[in-house]
Design an enzyme around this catalytic site. Structure first.
Site, short mmCIF file in Angstrom:
data_model
loop_
_atom_site.label_atom_id
_atom_site.label_comp_id
_atom_site.label_asym_id
_atom_site.label_seq_id
_atom_site.Cartn_x
_atom_site.Cartn_y
_atom_site.Cartn_z
N LYS A 1 67.19 -7.56 -17.24
CA LYS A 1 68.40 -7.57 -16.50
C LYS A 1 68.07 -7.02 -15.18
O LYS A 1 67.70 -5.74 -15.19
CB LYS A 1 69.57 -6.38 -17.07
N GLU B 1 60.22 4.56 -14.27
CA GLU B 1 59.72 4.77 -12.81
C GLU B 1 60.69 4.91 -12.19
O GLU B 1 62.15 4.01 -11.42
CB GLU B 1 59.03 3.67 -12.90
N CYS C 1 59.66 2.27 -3.70
CA CYS C 1 59.88 3.98 -4.48
C CYS C 1 58.47 4.84 -3.64
O CYS C 1 58.93 6.13 -3.79
CB CYS C 1 59.34 3.25 -5.65
N GLU D 1 65.69 11.02 -1.46
CA GLU D 1 65.33 9.92 -1.74
C GLU D 1 65.86 9.45 -0.91
O GLU D 1 66.93 9.43 -0.98
CB GLU D 1 64.78 9.23 -2.80
#
Ligand code: NAI
Ligand code: MG
Length: 500
Positions: A197, A272, A306, A403
């Site tokens: 997906k 992750e 990331c 973040e």
């Protein structure tokens, strides 16, 4: 016609022909099919805010169909019976097909994500191909060991590697084809089948990739692609009783949702997730490397990486020099549309995400931060944010702790190595960290003591199929690539035989 407008109309033409090559349906059991609901959703160019095309909106019913096809392809048929060399050759071929269609993949990725075309051409697309080429070899290395059990009598023990089964791969929007390759290449090499997906923001390269699978010779049902939203199609994958493992890359928040959803059949989960990676500049660093390096560490892909080096720690003796150097780099970045050849940084992914990044900037300024460069969004139709460096920050501020996933770096000063290691480790995340130094002792201390899955020395954001990758703490579970690849996509079985 001027040169610039000729270039523009040429790139509009190639953009259209790339878009024309994208299938707009789900890919299930080797066929392109509509979503069962008949619904579709729009895919937007973040550089203009305009819709590029509509694709099928798959949901739980379509995930069911895809899982059935994957299961059948896993349990019986040509995929299961294939020799390891045939499988290896097929995975290699997928890498070749990506390279052979470089231009189309690059234009699609750039339109979808907003990243400059040059970046897709020389970075994302070849990089994705590289994973298939590297992991092809894994197909022939599904090896185990023989052992001697410590039991009375004669015995033979062994371990063997077998595929996990049906893998659900949920991919984010920042580097769509790369992360697709990170999951598909090792999963296929280990003999699994996959329900993929892509993120709802960026389904284009996954759909185009699906259109090449038959040509590669991949049997029907081995890879299925369900485009759709996270809370419907994604959630159905995470919860599905017919999926044996889910591999997720995305936000920490959704990573936790996936873990909860996976408890039903206790499927294996690898995650992750986010990061707030430290980037340390020691007083002995080569600043000709470190200054542009620190800028690229955070501004590449508009900060939507990331591992991005979003917390910059600079030794007090060189703080002003490094900060003004990074600010100068930031101001030299040409922000604009992905297909404009002069552009070096694109927009962020969506209007919602731009607003999110802006609200972080506002919270930073309210808390007393100052911008040495940038600091705001552009009032354009696309979702552009100026490359920003914030100073005068404290470790407790939201902009330092959370973040942001945009082109924003916070700069702090330090005096000793021990102090900066403690500052760098003061985070819930632990994905990556870096140090710029010419001192062997400092380099090794950082490698040993920085609490992160990856440590970079005199470089940043380097990923390679040979290097294990993943995070500590809120950055996730498990390691992809390198020795992690087999671990992620195979099961170890032991067998023991009594010999009398
Ligand atoms: P997200 O985690 O919601 O989306 C990533 C993927 O997960 C997409 O394919 C999405 O459809 C899917 N998803 C969403 N909800 C799901 C659910 N309940 N069950 C299963 N799958 C689901 O990330 P989002 O909202 O796009 O971005 C939010 C923040 O996440 C970003 O600002 C950034 O901080 C972080 N992020 C981190 C990434 C990384 O590479 N580690 C990539 C993308 C986002
Ligand atoms: Mg989300």
């Amino acid at each position: 016609m001027t040169v610039a407008s000729a270039q523009r109309s040429q790139s509009a033409e190639s953009a259209q022909s790339a878009l024309d090559r994208v299938p707009r349906q789900l890919y299930i059991d080797g066929r392109f099919v509509d979503a069962q609901s008949g619904k579709t959703f729009g895919v937007v160019d973040p550089g203009t805010g305009r819709e590029l095309l509509q694709v099928a909106e798959g949901d739980a019913a379509d995930v069911d169909r895809a899982v059935l096809a994957s299961r059948r392809a896993f349990e019986s048929g040509p995929w299961r019976d294939m020799t390891t060399i045939e499988r290896s050759r097929l995975i290699w071929r997928l890498g070749d097909l990506i390279e052979e269609n470089l231009d189309t993949f690059a234009i699609l990725e750039s339109l979808d994500v907003g990243k400059p075309l040059q970046v897709s051409l020389t970075g994302d697309i070849p990089f994705a191909a590289k994973w298939f080429h590297h992991m092809a070899g894994l197909a022939t290395r599904m090896e185990g060991t023989t052992v001697t059990p410590s039991l009375p009598g004669r015995w033979q023990g062994m371990s063997l590697r077998q595929p996990v089964g049906v893998v659900g791969a949920i991919v984010p929007w920042n580097t769509p084809l790369i992360i697709t390759a990170w999951k598909l290449a090792p999963a296929l090499a280990c003999g699994n089948t996959v329900v993929l997906k892509p993120a709802e923001e960026t389904p284009l390269t996954a759909l185009f990739f699906a259109s090449l699978l038959e040509q590669a010779g991949l049997p029907d049902g081995v890879v299925n692609v369900v485009t759709g939203f996270g809370h419907t199609a994604g959630a159905a994958i995470a919860a599905h009783g017919g999926i044996d493992k889910v591999s997720f890359t995305g936000s920490t928040e959704i990573g936790k949702e996936i873990v909860k959803a996976a408890t039903g059949n206790l499927k294996r989960v690898s995650l992750e997730l986010g990061g707030k990676s430290a980037n340390i500049v020691m007083p002995d660093a080569d600043l000709e490397l470190a200054i542009p390096g620190a800028a690229t560490a955070v501004f590449a892909n508009s900060g939507q990486i990331c591992t991005a080096g979003t917390r910059l720690f600079v030794h007090s003796s060189i703080f002003d020099e490094v900060v003004s150097g990074v600010a100068e780099q930031a101001r030299a970045i040409n922000v604009g549309h992905s297909l404009d050849p002069d552009v070096t940084m694109g927009p962020v992914i969506s209007e919602r995400h731009r607003d999110r990044v802006v609200s972080y900037l506002e919270s930073g300024f309210e808390d007393g931060a100052e911008a040495a460069a940038g600091g705001s969004a552009r009032p354009d139709d696309g979702y552009f944010i100026e490359p920003t460096i914030l100073t005068n920050v404290r470790p407790t501020m939201k902009v330092v702790r959370e973040e942001i996933f945009g082109p924003v770096v916070v700069a702090q000063r330090f005096d000793t190595l021990a102090e900066v290691i403690a500052m760098a480790n003061d985070t819930e995340y632990g994905l990556a960290a870096g140090v710029w130094t010419t001192n062997l002792h400092s380099a090794h201390r950082c490698i040993q003591e920085l609490r992160a899955g990856s440590v970079y020395v005199n470089t940043f954001n380097v990923a390679d199929p040979s290097l294990p990758f993943g995070g500590i703490g809120q950055s996730g579970w498990g390691r992809e690539h390198g020795e992690g690849a087999l671990e992620q996509y195979s099961e170890t079985k032991s067998a023991v035989m009594y010999l009398g």
